[in-house]
Design a protein around this motif. Structure first.
Motif, PDB file in Angstrom:
ATOM      1  N   UNK A 287       0.860  -1.189   0.000  1.00 49.01           N
ATOM      2  CA  UNK A 287       0.000   0.000   0.000  1.00 49.01           C
ATOM      3  C   UNK A 287       0.897   1.240   0.000  1.00 49.01           C
ATOM      4  N   UNK A 288       0.262   2.425  -0.105  1.00 49.08           N
ATOM      5  CA  UNK A 288       1.078   3.636  -0.270  1.00 49.08           C
ATOM      6  C   UNK A 288       1.913   3.904   0.989  1.00 49.08           C
ATOM      7  N   UNK A 289       1.404   3.542   2.155  1.00 51.95           N
ATOM      8  CA  UNK A 289       2.173   3.756   3.388  1.00 51.95           C
ATOM      9  C   UNK A 289       3.485   2.954   3.349  1.00 51.95           C
ATOM     10  N   UNK A 290       3.391   1.712   2.856  1.00 51.39           N
ATOM     11  CA  UNK A 290       4.591   0.858   2.743  1.00 51.39           C
ATOM     12  C   UNK A 290       5.549   1.425   1.699  1.00 51.39           C
ATOM     13  N   UNK A 291       5.005   1.826   0.554  1.00 48.01           N
ATOM     14  CA  UNK A 291       5.871   2.364  -0.512  1.00 48.01           C
ATOM     15  C   UNK A 291       6.565   3.643  -0.045  1.00 48.01           C
ATOM     16  N   UNK A 292       5.842   4.471   0.722  1.00 46.65           N
ATOM     17  CA  UNK A 292       6.453   5.705   1.243  1.00 46.65           C
ATOM     18  C   UNK A 292       7.564   5.393   2.243  1.00 46.65           C
ATOM     19  N   UNK A 293       7.337   4.371   3.054  1.00 47.69           N
ATOM     20  CA  UNK A 293       8.354   3.973   4.037  1.00 47.69           C
ATOM     21  C   UNK A 293       9.610   3.480   3.308  1.00 47.69           C
ATOM     22  N   UNK A 294       9.399   2.660   2.286  1.00 51.06           N
ATOM     23  CA  UNK A 294      10.527   2.128   1.506  1.00 51.06           C
ATOM     24  C   UNK A 294      11.303   3.265   0.843  1.00 51.06           C
ATOM     25  N   UNK A 295      10.569   4.191   0.202  1.00 47.53           N
ATOM     26  CA  UNK A 295      11.228   5.306  -0.501  1.00 47.53           C
ATOM     27  C   UNK A 295      11.989   6.186   0.489  1.00 47.53           C
ATOM     28  N   UNK A 296      11.411   6.395   1.674  1.00 46.92           N
ATOM     29  CA  UNK A 296      12.063   7.258   2.671  1.00 46.92           C
ATOM     30  C   UNK A 296      13.313   6.595   3.240  1.00 46.92           C
ATOM     31  N   UNK A 297      13.222   5.273   3.453  1.00 43.76           N
ATOM     32  CA  UNK A 297      14.393   4.524   3.945  1.00 43.76           C
ATOM     33  C   UNK A 297      15.543   4.672   2.952  1.00 43.76           C
ATOM     34  N   UNK A 298      15.252   4.401   1.696  1.00 38.47           N
ATOM     35  CA  UNK A 298      16.322   4.460   0.686  1.00 38.47           C
ATOM     36  C   UNK A 298      16.883   5.868   0.558  1.00 38.47           C
ATOM     37  N   UNK A 299      15.986   6.850   0.568  1.00 39.58           N
ATOM     38  CA  UNK A 299      16.429   8.235   0.419  1.00 39.58           C
ATOM     39  C   UNK A 299      17.394   8.597   1.556  1.00 39.58           C
ATOM     40  N   UNK A 300      17.066   8.142   2.760  1.00 38.09           N
ATOM     41  CA  UNK A 300      17.903   8.456   3.922  1.00 38.09           C
ATOM     42  C   UNK A 300      19.255   7.743   3.832  1.00 38.09           C
ATOM     43  N   UNK A 301      19.249   6.460   3.457  1.00 40.08           N
ATOM     44  CA  UNK A 301      20.506   5.703   3.381  1.00 40.08           C
ATOM     45  C   UNK A 301      21.418   6.296   2.312  1.00 40.08           C
ATOM     46  N   UNK A 302      20.856   6.538   1.131  1.00 40.40           N
ATOM     47  CA  UNK A 302      21.678   7.084   0.041  1.00 40.40           C
ATOM     48  C   UNK A 302      22.195   8.471   0.423  1.00 40.40           C
ATOM     49  N   UNK A 303      21.337   9.264   1.064  1.00 39.70           N
ATOM     50  CA  UNK A 303      21.750  10.605   1.483  1.00 39.70           C
ATOM     51  C   UNK A 303      22.915  10.549   2.458  1.00 39.70           C
ATOM     52  N   UNK A 304      22.856   9.590   3.379  1.00 37.40           N
ATOM     53  CA  UNK A 304      23.934   9.441   4.357  1.00 37.40           C
ATOM     54  C   UNK A 304      25.241   9.009   3.675  1.00 37.40           C
ATOM     55  N   UNK A 305      25.148   8.036   2.777  1.00 36.70           N
ATOM     56  CA  UNK A 305      26.343   7.582   2.045  1.00 36.70           C
ATOM     57  C   UNK A 305      26.935   8.751   1.254  1.00 36.70           C
ATOM     58  N   UNK A 306      26.059   9.516   0.639  1.00 34.69           N
ATOM     59  CA  UNK A 306      26.495  10.627  -0.203  1.00 34.69           C
ATOM     60  C   UNK A 306      27.197  11.716   0.610  1.00 34.69           C
TER      61      UNK A 306
END
Ligand code: KG4
Ligand code: ZN
Length: 390
Positions: A287-306
């Protein structure tokens, strides 16, 4: 000095063997830059049933695979054992039993053929995978020093890499994870969400359908190593920590009553192993809540690596960036790293998907400068599961 060994290029044929984790691989590479073959027997499907790599199963599979994989690499390269100049093998880091299969076989080959043996650090291999491809593609050679981010299921390391007077590479570790590796966080979060293994490709694909700003994840600042381990207090480091975000995802699932939804998805996917990470069916299970959680997780991890990578590059005056390891396949990571590098006018290189995961071409490529500088392994070469680079 430039990363370009063409001047010393002869016909140096090196057979590389890699067995540190769940891939049995062999490759023949000429003079560190020309992969004549690259064979990988993956055990991914075997371990997927257990949600992670099972060391005993891995060793057994390596034993089964190592001879046919080496034969296939020799055949694909159309060379004979006599043509080889050296045998290179991963000596660590990795699983002890798995490493030993490759090392024992490489030692036997080296002894039987009377050819030198070269031990290679797996992480150094990941860095050289990118440099080899950059050379192969004829891209402009990268200036030194380089900042290398090696980011996979087992590692998250930042190295400042340079070449010394004699042509030998040196590496200085300027950042590492203090707990989970970034790929491990992907795998664990995917598991928490009832998605498949390995988790990276699932999250990568599903993140495209969610809102990356929906959930705010924060990374605490890691104390410089010197402060933590009695090292020099002024040492500047760019360490990582990914266990906190995994716990934050777990807490989010619980506080938002998502558990039942997760379990339903886990059951559905177990019944449909043919639904891959990119399938429409898999996306429909979220559902959209799950997709938003997934997108936010990835955005945060990539942002930290960057942030850590570019801050380190600036601090140490790196003149180019290399990203390697399984997580380097991530589409958001590639897009954002490329954009940031362009903004700063820094050259950046990623491996092709084939060379981003474990392979032996990278081992043979990393062995070439060692061959040129006569850095051979002793007969007593053994597996070093915790081998460090730099
Ligand atoms: O380098 P690798 O094949 O094996 C080692 O860990 O040495 O890396 C595997 C890791 C896994 O954790 C997997 O989830 C992650 O790389 N991975 C990805 C992607 N593809 C693989 N992570 C994020 N996005 C991807 N597209
Ligand atoms: Zn690896």
């Amino acid at each position: 000095m430039r990363v370009n060994e063409r001047d010393v290029k002869q016909t140096g044929l090196i057979l590389g063997i890699e067995s540190s984790c769940d891939e049995t691989a062999a490759a023949v590479v000429r003079a560190g830059g020309d992969a004549l073959s690259n064979i990988v027997a993956s055990q991914m499907n075997l371990h997927a049933n257990y949600g992670g790599v099972v060391p005993e199963l891995a060793s057994r599979e390596h034993l089964r695979n190592v001879v046919p994989v080496v034969r296939a690499a020799m055949k694909q390269a159309q060379v004979s054992f006599d043509d080889l100049d050296a045998i290179a093998v991963t000596e660590g880091p990795g699983l002890a039993g798995a490493l030993l299969v490759g090392i024992t076989y490489a030692k036997a080959l080296s002894f039987g053929l009377g050819k030198p043996l070269i031990g290679v650090n797996h992480l150094e291999g990941h860095i050289h995978a990118v440099l080899m491809e950059a050379r192969q593609s004829g891209a402009a050679s990268m200036e030194l020093p380089l900042l290398a981010l090696v980011v996979s299921g087992g590692h998250t390391h930042l190295y400042l890499a340079n070449v010394g007077e004699e042509g030998a590479w040196s590496y200085r570790n300027v950042g590492r994870t203090v707990d989970d590796a970034a790929g491990e966080a992907y795998d664990k979060v995917a598991k928490l969400l009832g998605l498949g293994y390995p988790g990276g490709p699932w999250i990568d694909s599903l993140a495209k359908k969610g809102n990356p700003d929906a959930v705010a994840f924060r990374f605490s600042r890691i104390k410089p190593r010197g402060h933590r381990e009695g090292g020099p207090a002024d040492e500047v480091r760019f360490d990582f920590s990914f266990s906190g975000i995994k716990t934050a995802v777990l807490r989010y699932i619980e506080t938002h009553g998502m558990r039942e939804h997760v379990e339903a998805r886990r059951r559905e996917l177990a019944q449909h192993p043919e639904w891959g990470p990119r399938s429409e069916e898999a996306a429909l299970l979220c559902d959209s809540e799950t997709l938003n959680l997934i997108a936010s997780f990835q955005h945060a991890v990539v942002g930290n690596l960057l942030r850590q990578t570019f801050a380190a590059a600036e601090t140490f005056g790196a003149r180019g960036i290399v990203v390697s390891g399984g997580v380097a396949a991530n589409s958001e990571l590639r897009r954002r790293f490329q954009a940031e590098a362009d903004r700063r006018g820094l050259p950046i290189a990623f491996p092709s998907v084939a060379l981003s995961t474990d392979n032996a071409a990278m081992i043979a490529a990393a062995a070439w400068p060692k061959f040129v500088t006569g850095k051979f392994a002793p007969d007593t070469l053994g597996a070093t599961p915790q081998l460090r680079l730099g």
